[in-house]
Design an enzyme around this catalytic site. Structure first.
Site, short mmCIF file in Angstrom:
data_model
loop_
_atom_site.label_atom_id
_atom_site.label_comp_id
_atom_site.label_asym_id
_atom_site.label_seq_id
_atom_site.Cartn_x
_atom_site.Cartn_y
_atom_site.Cartn_z
N SER A 104 -20.41 30.95 2.18
CA SER A 104 -19.95 30.78 3.55
C SER A 104 -20.06 32.10 4.33
CB SER A 104 -18.53 30.21 3.57
OG SER A 104 -18.22 29.73 4.85
N ASP A 108 -24.28 27.86 1.10
CA ASP A 108 -23.95 27.24 2.39
C ASP A 108 -23.48 28.31 3.38
OD1 ASP A 108 -24.18 24.83 3.76
OD2 ASP A 108 -22.02 24.48 3.72
N HIS A 116 -19.10 21.46 1.85
CA HIS A 116 -19.28 22.91 1.98
C HIS A 116 -19.06 23.58 0.62
CE1 HIS A 116 -19.61 26.57 4.26
NE2 HIS A 116 -18.34 26.92 4.14
#
Length: 302
Positions: free
Chosen positions: A157, A181, A240
């Site tokens: 992230s 991601d 996610h």
């Protein structure tokens, strides 16, 4: 206009401020780069201490020389995302996978001080945190030994953009950089993970159009199951998080086979039939280019 994002915290829907803030984002980043303090903590795990970290303090040679760091072994560096710390599941899951299958050094970057607060303020701090990580890695190799041919950076992230900045800070020398991601909102900018972050840069996109960045940004970009809602998930947060779960599984089994796509749209509709290329794994010599679709299942090992 608002967007909704939950890159790390448990809440599935977190409203952040008006997107007009993006007009000031890059200026705020540059100001933070000038004024930030290094609050990172570096936790070393090895097969001698697989669950209890040894703390290496940047600039403190004694903390390094008395640790289990072995310059002859590969170095894996893991960075968590927004609102988390060194105990985040992304760190524990990937650390245990690496140490179970190979004798390596693993350094978990605890950047929890900078990752706290709202998503925008944490995002602004990411480039400076990444720069400090790059400075630390230069010191580590200079003081304790090692080789950039053995350095693999992994970030989830916001952590993906963090390691991207770290890689560019050291001139793109890490042999491999993996973005799990990479965060989407505010990150179509020069501070994002990109091909200049390492000699081979890979991104695994599992929640595009929401928490994760949509466009290809790496040498190789994988879009498991179209890069959107993942099998077995009913929330964006689940999809996610699936990025680091898939990566941890790939370290252990290396069974995710991608098929090359002609373009991003083919990847999104999961209709690709080009050459094959494995997603994830811990192979340092991995090289490739292109966009790939991957099919996975709904439960471990996916």
């Amino acid at each position: 206009m608002i967007t909704r994002v939950a890159n790390e915290p448990e809440d599935d829907e977190i409203v952040i401020e008006d997107l007009s803030q993006y007009n000031n984002f890059q200026n705020d980043v540059r100001e933070n780069l000038l004024n930030a303090n290094d609050n990172n903590a570096y936790w070393l795990f090895t097969r001698q201490n697989p669950t209890t970290p040894q703390i290496i303090v940047s600039g403190d040679a004694i903390s390094l020389w008395t640790s289990n760091y072995d310059s002859n072994k590969p170095l894996k560096v893991i960075a968590h995302g927004w609102g988390r710390d060194g105990t985040s599941p992304v760190n524990t899951m990937i650390t245990s996978a690496f140490l179970d299958v190979s004798d390596v050094n693993v350094i978990v970057v605890d950047w929890s001080d900078s990752a706290s607060g709202n998503y925008v303020s944490a995002s602004v701090r990411v480039p400076a945190v990444g720069r400090f990580l790059g400075i630390f890695l230069q010191w580590l190799i200079r003081t304790g030994g090692g080789n950039w041919d053995n350095v693999h950076l992994i970030g989830y992230s916001l952590g993906a953009h963090l390691v991207g900045n770290a890689g560019r800070e050291v001139g793109g020398q890490p042999i491999r950089v993996t973005g799990l991601d990479p965060a989407g909102p505010f990150w179509s900018n020069p501070f994002a993970l990109n091909k200049n972050s390492g000699r081979y840069v890979e991104a695994i996109h599992t929640n595009i159009l929401s928490r994760g960045i949509t466009e290809p940004i790496a040498h190789v970009d994988f879009y498991p199951n179209g890069g959107q809602m993942q099998p077995g998930c009913d929330t964006n947060q689940c999809s996610h998080s699936r990025s680091y779960q898939l990566f941890a599984s790939s370290i252990r089994t290396n069974h995710f086979i991608g098929r090359e796509c002609a373009n991003l749209w083919q990847a999104i509709i999961n209709q690709c039939n080009g050459r094959t290329f494995n997603m994830g794994n811990g192979i340092l010599s991995k090289k490739g280019n292109g966009i790939y679709a991957v099919n996975t299942s709904s439960s471990w090992p996916f």
